[in-house]
Design an enzyme around this catalytic site. Structure first.
Site, short mmCIF file in Angstrom:
data_model
loop_
_atom_site.label_atom_id
_atom_site.label_comp_id
_atom_site.label_asym_id
_atom_site.label_seq_id
_atom_site.Cartn_x
_atom_site.Cartn_y
_atom_site.Cartn_z
N CYS A 119 0.87 -1.18 0.00
CA CYS A 119 0.00 0.00 0.00
C CYS A 119 0.90 1.23 0.00
CB CYS A 119 -0.99 -0.01 1.17
SG CYS A 119 -0.28 0.20 2.81
N ASN A 172 2.50 1.50 4.14
CA ASN A 172 2.72 0.25 4.88
C ASN A 172 2.39 0.39 6.36
OD1 ASN A 172 5.48 -1.99 5.62
ND2 ASN A 172 3.42 -2.55 5.04
N CYS A 191 -1.40 0.82 7.14
CA CYS A 191 -2.84 0.56 7.28
C CYS A 191 -3.26 -0.73 6.57
CB CYS A 191 -3.66 1.74 6.74
SG CYS A 191 -3.44 3.28 7.65
N ARG A 192 -3.36 -0.67 5.25
CA ARG A 192 -3.92 -1.79 4.49
C ARG A 192 -2.98 -2.97 4.35
NH1 ARG A 192 -5.29 1.74 -0.66
NH2 ARG A 192 -3.37 2.70 0.08
N SER A 193 -1.75 -2.74 3.91
CA SER A 193 -0.86 -3.87 3.67
C SER A 193 -0.46 -4.63 4.95
CB SER A 193 0.36 -3.46 2.84
OG SER A 193 1.10 -2.44 3.44
N ASP A 232 -8.13 3.50 1.19
CA ASP A 232 -7.17 3.85 2.23
C ASP A 232 -7.94 4.45 3.41
OD1 ASP A 232 -5.09 4.69 3.82
OD2 ASP A 232 -4.00 5.69 2.20
#
Length: 152
Positions: A10, A13, A15-17, A124
């Site tokens: 993401c 690195n 939040c999402r990943s 995001d």
């Protein structure tokens, strides 16, 4: 088919990943083959930092500990170290395509395309509320479950 090594990517690195890494690791914990699983960011703003506190909280609520993860930036060698490099959104995918060395072996994918066969971005949640992180967690859990089932 052996489980592929996978790098989730993401923007920063945090939040999402990291959530995708934690979920995928959790879902593959009971498998005999332990695939290499990691996450990274396009940018270097958060290198060395733990995931966003809201990502940590949502993961923990669902029985997954991502608090020991540390943000890192995508490196050229990642495109050979991993079988799959998976972007959370189309912007990340475009950036990865420009960063990918010419003779790299990894295949690049949009998360939703790999998981669901759609072109949907994983939103995001950084500027959102905890509910946004919960929605992202649900999407990532469904998607990671679909990806795991492809390699069983």
């Amino acid at each position: 088919m052996p489980a592929p090594s996978i790098l989730f990517v993401c923007l920063g690195n945090i939040c999402r990943s990291p959530l995708a890494e934690g979920i995928y690791r959790h879902l593959t914990a009971g498998t005999s083959e332990k695939p290499v699983i990691a996450s990274a960011g396009i940018g270097n703003w958060h290198v060395g930092n733990p995931p966003d506190r809201r990502s940590i909280k949502v993961a923990a609520t669902n029985g997954i500990d991502i608090s020991r993860q540390r943000a890192r930036q995508v490196q050229p060698q990642d495109f050979d170290r991993f079988d799959l490099v998976v972007a959370m959104d189309r912007s990340n995918l475009a950036r990865l395509q420009s960063l990918r060395p010419q003779n790299a072996t990894a295949s690049l994918h949009l998360f939703a395309e790999l998981a669901f066969g759609t072109q949907e971005d994983v939103p995001d949640p950084y500027y959102g509320e905890i509910e946004d992180f919960e929605r992202v967690y649900s999407m990532l859990f469904s998607g990671c479950s679909a990806v795991v089932s492809k390699f069983e």
